[in-house]
Motif scaffolding. Structure first.
Motif, PDB file in Angstrom:
ATOM      1  N   THR A   1      98.285  32.799 -33.522  1.00  0.00           N
ATOM      2  CA  THR A   1      99.043  33.763 -34.324  1.00  0.00           C
ATOM      3  C   THR A   1      98.386  33.941 -35.685  1.00  0.00           C
ATOM      4  N   LEU A   2      98.001  32.852 -36.311  1.00  0.00           N
ATOM      5  CA  LEU A   2      97.318  32.929 -37.606  1.00  0.00           C
ATOM      6  C   LEU A   2      96.030  33.730 -37.467  1.00  0.00           C
ATOM      7  N   HIS A   3      95.263  33.468 -36.417  1.00  0.00           N
ATOM      8  CA  HIS A   3      94.016  34.219 -36.189  1.00  0.00           C
ATOM      9  C   HIS A   3      94.309  35.716 -36.023  1.00  0.00           C
ATOM     10  N   MET A   4      95.331  36.049 -35.221  1.00  0.00           N
ATOM     11  CA  MET A   4      95.671  37.455 -34.979  1.00  0.00           C
ATOM     12  C   MET A   4      96.082  38.142 -36.269  1.00  0.00           C
ATOM     13  N   VAL A   5      96.876  37.477 -37.094  1.00  0.00           N
ATOM     14  CA  VAL A   5      97.310  38.066 -38.357  1.00  0.00           C
ATOM     15  C   VAL A   5      96.103  38.274 -39.280  1.00  0.00           C
ATOM     16  N   ARG A   6      95.187  37.330 -39.299  1.00  0.00           N
ATOM     17  CA  ARG A   6      93.981  37.495 -40.129  1.00  0.00           C
ATOM     18  C   ARG A   6      93.130  38.667 -39.637  1.00  0.00           C
ATOM     19  N   VAL A   7      93.006  38.833 -38.317  1.00  0.00           N
ATOM     20  CA  VAL A   7      92.245  39.961 -37.772  1.00  0.00           C
ATOM     21  C   VAL A   7      92.918  41.286 -38.158  1.00  0.00           C
ATOM     22  N   LEU A   8      94.239  41.362 -38.061  1.00  0.00           N
ATOM     23  CA  LEU A   8      94.944  42.573 -38.481  1.00  0.00           C
ATOM     24  C   LEU A   8      94.716  42.834 -39.967  1.00  0.00           C
ATOM     25  N   GLY A   9      94.640  41.772 -40.758  1.00  0.00           N
ATOM     26  CA  GLY A   9      94.317  41.925 -42.178  1.00  0.00           C
ATOM     27  C   GLY A   9      92.901  42.450 -42.386  1.00  0.00           C
ATOM     28  N   GLN A  10      91.946  41.931 -41.599  1.00  0.00           N
ATOM     29  CA  GLN A  10      90.562  42.414 -41.688  1.00  0.00           C
ATOM     30  C   GLN A  10      90.497  43.900 -41.368  1.00  0.00           C
ATOM     31  N   GLN A  11      91.360  44.339 -40.447  1.00  0.00           N
ATOM     32  CA  GLN A  11      91.390  45.741 -40.030  1.00  0.00           C
ATOM     33  C   GLN A  11      92.029  46.638 -41.096  1.00  0.00           C
ATOM     34  N   GLY A  12      92.618  46.038 -42.133  1.00  0.00           N
ATOM     35  CA  GLY A  12      93.278  46.837 -43.167  1.00  0.00           C
ATOM     36  C   GLY A  12      94.669  47.280 -42.745  1.00  0.00           C
ATOM     37  N   LEU A  13      95.296  46.569 -41.817  1.00  0.00           N
ATOM     38  CA  LEU A  13      96.589  46.975 -41.285  1.00  0.00           C
ATOM     39  C   LEU A  13      97.766  46.227 -41.899  1.00  0.00           C
ATOM     40  N   LEU A  14      97.494  45.364 -42.895  1.00  0.00           N
ATOM     41  CA  LEU A  14      98.564  44.611 -43.542  1.00  0.00           C
ATOM     42  C   LEU A  14      98.640  44.955 -45.028  1.00  0.00           C
ATOM     43  N   GLU A  15      99.862  44.997 -45.540  1.00  0.00           N
ATOM     44  CA  GLU A  15     100.076  45.230 -46.968  1.00  0.00           C
ATOM     45  C   GLU A  15      99.500  44.063 -47.762  1.00  0.00           C
ATOM     46  N   GLY A  16      98.819  44.377 -48.867  1.00  0.00           N
ATOM     47  CA  GLY A  16      98.331  43.349 -49.773  1.00  0.00           C
ATOM     48  C   GLY A  16      97.109  42.586 -49.306  1.00  0.00           C
ATOM     49  N   ILE A  17      96.495  43.027 -48.218  1.00  0.00           N
ATOM     50  CA  ILE A  17      95.309  42.344 -47.691  1.00  0.00           C
ATOM     51  C   ILE A  17      94.124  43.295 -47.766  1.00  0.00           C
ATOM     52  N   VAL A  18      93.018  42.813 -48.317  1.00  0.00           N
ATOM     53  CA  VAL A  18      91.817  43.625 -48.461  1.00  0.00           C
ATOM     54  C   VAL A  18      91.084  43.702 -47.127  1.00  0.00           C
ATOM     55  N   PRO A  19      90.828  44.913 -46.578  1.00  0.00           N
ATOM     56  CA  PRO A  19      90.072  45.014 -45.321  1.00  0.00           C
ATOM     57  C   PRO A  19      88.664  44.443 -45.481  1.00  0.00           C
ATOM     58  N   VAL A  20      88.109  43.933 -44.400  1.00  0.00           N
ATOM     59  CA  VAL A  20      86.768  43.354 -44.422  1.00  0.00           C
ATOM     60  C   VAL A  20      85.912  44.098 -43.404  1.00  0.00           C
ATOM     61  N   PRO A  21      85.301  45.235 -43.809  1.00  0.00           N
ATOM     62  CA  PRO A  21      84.438  45.960 -42.872  1.00  0.00           C
ATOM     63  C   PRO A  21      83.310  45.070 -42.378  1.00  0.00           C
ATOM     64  N   GLY A  22      83.108  45.091 -41.065  1.00  0.00           N
ATOM     65  CA  GLY A  22      82.034  44.309 -40.477  1.00  0.00           C
ATOM     66  C   GLY A  22      82.402  42.868 -40.197  1.00  0.00           C
ATOM     67  N   GLY A  23      83.604  42.440 -40.598  1.00  0.00           N
ATOM     68  CA  GLY A  23      84.026  41.073 -40.338  1.00  0.00           C
ATOM     69  C   GLY A  23      84.360  40.887 -38.873  1.00  0.00           C
ATOM     70  N   PRO A  24      84.544  39.630 -38.450  1.00  0.00           N
ATOM     71  CA  PRO A  24      84.902  39.375 -37.048  1.00  0.00           C
ATOM     72  C   PRO A  24      86.190  40.098 -36.684  1.00  0.00           C
ATOM     73  N   GLY A  25      86.166  40.800 -35.575  1.00  0.00           N
ATOM     74  CA  GLY A  25      87.352  41.524 -35.140  1.00  0.00           C
ATOM     75  C   GLY A  25      87.480  42.897 -35.752  1.00  0.00           C
ATOM     76  N   PHE A  26      86.581  43.279 -36.651  1.00  0.00           N
ATOM     77  CA  PHE A  26      86.691  44.585 -37.300  1.00  0.00           C
ATOM     78  C   PHE A  26      86.175  45.681 -36.380  1.00  0.00           C
ATOM     79  N   VAL A  27      86.922  46.750 -36.300  1.00  0.00           N
ATOM     80  CA  VAL A  27      86.519  47.919 -35.530  1.00  0.00           C
ATOM     81  C   VAL A  27      86.328  49.058 -36.516  1.00  0.00           C
ATOM     82  N   ALA A  28      85.161  49.675 -36.515  1.00  0.00           N
ATOM     83  CA  ALA A  28      84.887  50.755 -37.447  1.00  0.00           C
ATOM     84  C   ALA A  28      85.848  51.919 -37.208  1.00  0.00           C
TER      85      ALA A  28
END
Length: 129
Positions: free
Chosen positions: A84-111
């Motif tokens: 669950t923690l991993h999934m939430v972090r991936v959603l954060g990387q995708q820019g889908l969570l409030e207050g979380i900076v997206p990480v383009p090119g990070g693991p799990g990131f889809v352009a």
């Protein structure tokens, strides 16, 4: 989550994640297609990821969400919390969570899907007969 943007890796079990308000959702047979209108970004969630997504309303911590999911799916609590923690972090990387900076090119990131200027992202295709 917070008023200050944080990196997805800083999301912890005690964090209270919230899905972005600009995200729309289409449910398809237990899976979900989510779309961020602001970023023109689409993500497909499998049933398990969709179950996590539906809990990201700001009412529970990642650990509480994992505990609930562990009970519902009868999973091993420690493993469910890690996933669950991993999934939430991936959603954060995708820019889908409030207050979380997206990480383009990070693991799990889809352009993001880009359309040519002046071209609709999903052109109308007439049905076949």
């Amino acid at each position: 989550m917070t008023e200050i943007d944080i990196h997805p890796a800083d999301i912890q079990p005690a964090s209270v994640p919230v899905g972005r308000r600009s995200v729309g959702l289409i449910e398809l047979d237990g899976q979900a297609l989510i779309h961020d209108d602001e970023r023109r970004h689409w993500v497909v969630l499998n049933p398990t990821a969709f179950a996590v997504w539906r809990c990201l309303d700001g009412s529970g911590t990642v650990a509480e969400i994992a505990d609930d999911l562990s009970e519902v799916f009868r999973g091993e609590p420690k493993l469910v919390q890690e996933q669950t923690l991993h999934m939430v972090r991936v959603l954060g990387q995708q820019g889908l969570l409030e207050g979380i900076v997206p990480v383009p090119g990070g693991p799990g990131f889809v352009a993001p899907i880009e359309a040519l200027p002046g071209t609709p992202l999903f052109p109308h295709v007439p049905p076949t007969t």
